[in-house]
Design an enzyme around this catalytic site. Structure first.
Site, PDB file in Angstrom:
ATOM      1  N   SER A  11       0.847  -1.193   0.000  1.00 17.15           N
ATOM      2  CA  SER A  11       0.000   0.000   0.000  1.00 17.15           C
ATOM      3  C   SER A  11       0.880   1.240   0.000  1.00 17.15           C
ATOM      4  O   SER A  11       2.045   1.188   0.410  1.00 17.15           O
ATOM      5  CB  SER A  11      -0.887  -0.001   1.253  1.00 17.15           C
ATOM      6  OG  SER A  11      -1.534   1.245   1.436  1.00 17.15           O
ATOM      7  N   TYR A  35      -1.764  -0.422  10.568  1.00 15.37           N
ATOM      8  CA  TYR A  35      -1.849  -0.727   9.140  1.00 15.37           C
ATOM      9  C   TYR A  35      -0.594  -0.262   8.408  1.00 15.37           C
ATOM     10  O   TYR A  35       0.000  -1.016   7.621  1.00 15.37           O
ATOM     11  CB  TYR A  35      -3.091  -0.065   8.537  1.00 15.37           C
ATOM     12  CG  TYR A  35      -3.355  -0.441   7.096  1.00 15.37           C
ATOM     13  CD1 TYR A  35      -3.945  -1.666   6.778  1.00 15.37           C
ATOM     14  CD2 TYR A  35      -3.023   0.425   6.061  1.00 15.37           C
ATOM     15  CE1 TYR A  35      -4.186  -2.016   5.464  1.00 15.37           C
ATOM     16  CE2 TYR A  35      -3.260   0.083   4.742  1.00 15.37           C
ATOM     17  CZ  TYR A  35      -3.844  -1.141   4.444  1.00 15.37           C
ATOM     18  OH  TYR A  35      -4.074  -1.484   3.135  1.00 15.37           O
TER      19      TYR A  35
END
Length: 305
Positions: free
Chosen positions: A173, A186
């Site tokens: 990501s 995350y």
């Protein structure tokens, strides 16, 4: 080799590789054939995982689907069958549990064969401020988003090394390149995913296993439901990504042996700026693009999904 000759060699190769990359911007790299490859996709019960399964199956690959959601797996298998895919295998697997990964991996090797393209796509997100995040959810984020990569590599990489043939795909990501608020666990897991994949890639090169390729994918927010509620401040500059576009880019990157893929393309510029700008300037840009507090409106998927 003495210092002068080695330095000269490095300079010449640097210029060559830079020119090569410029040429490939104009002349596309020939895409490799994935027909007959065994492609394992984690998190294949929905979103990008499901789309990747459809695309690889349409190219003649044998697809192996993993997901913790049995209903989601059934939907993906049904979709593939509707589209005429003949070689589809699905397994319920909890990617947060090492022993479950090893157990199902052994089952795959016995029933299907050695995986030649491994796509670590499964992921979870909490979306809370660090001090509000329960320990159990932080642990789950790390177990699914990064520790599962360790265990799947342990399970399937040996056969790739032995054959000097394979492809490791890490769906990371942009959050693995730059931190943001309300996503500490995350971001940490995705930074780790990027670093782990880079390290294994260098390890394969040092072992002269050049047939084992790596692709690291770092997309911005994708409209799959995982980040429902997150909106872009300036959609014309950085818009939430269309899942179909992302899946197509990933498949093309794998077939062209592209090492790193950032989406959208402006992410390349932002990463370059971050590499040398003062921290205050970087924070200023994050605020301008609305990336510092983008998770304030986060809702995520409904519980039933």
């Amino acid at each position: 080799m003495n210092f002068f000759l080695e330095t000269l060699k490095v300079i010449v190769l640097l210029v060559y590789y830079l020119l090569e990359s410029l040429v490939f911007l104009v002349v596309p790299v020939r895409k490799k054939n994935v027909s007959g490859e065994i492609v394992l996709i984690t998190g294949a019960g929905s979103g990008i995982g499901r789309l990747l399964a459809v695309k690889f199956a349409s190219l003649g690959a044998t697809v192996v689907l993993w997901d913790i959601n049995q209903e989601g797996l059934k939907c993906t298998v049904g979709l593939l069958k509707e589209k005429g895919a003949g070689r589809v295998h699905s397994y319920v697997c909890d990617c947060s549990k090492r022993q479950d990964i090893y157990r199902v991996a052994d089952q795959v090797k016995k029933e299907v064969g050695d995986v030649s393209i491994l796509i670590n796509n499964a992921g979870v997100v909490v979306g809370k401020r660090f001090l509000d995040s329960p320990d159990s959810l932080v642990e789950k984020t790390m177990e699914v988003n990064i520790m599962a990569h360790f265990w799947t590599y342990k399970a399937f990489l040996p056969a790739m090394v032995a054959a000097n043939h394979g492809h490791l795909v890490s769906i990371a990501s942009c959050a693995g390149l730059c931190g943001t608020s309300q996503a500490s666990d995350y971001c940490a897991s995705k930074f780790a995913a990027v670093g782990f994949a880079e390290s294994i890639d260098i390890e394969m090169r040092s072992l002269r296993k050049t047939g084992v390729k790596t692709t690291i994918v770092c997309p911005y927010v994708i409209n799959t439901g995982m980040f429902d509620g997150v909106k872009s401040k300036w959609p014309r500059l950085i818009a939430n990504l269309d899942p179909e576009y992302v899946a197509e880019r990933i498949v093309s990157a794998v077939r062209q042996n592209q090492e790193v893929v950032l989406m959208p393309r402006i992410a390349y510029l932002l990463l370059f700026l971050k590499s040398f700008l003062p921290v205050k300037a970087t924070v200023l840009l994050l605020d301008y693009f609305g990336l510092d507090d983008m998770m304030n409106t986060f809702k995520g998927r409904p519980k039933k999904e």
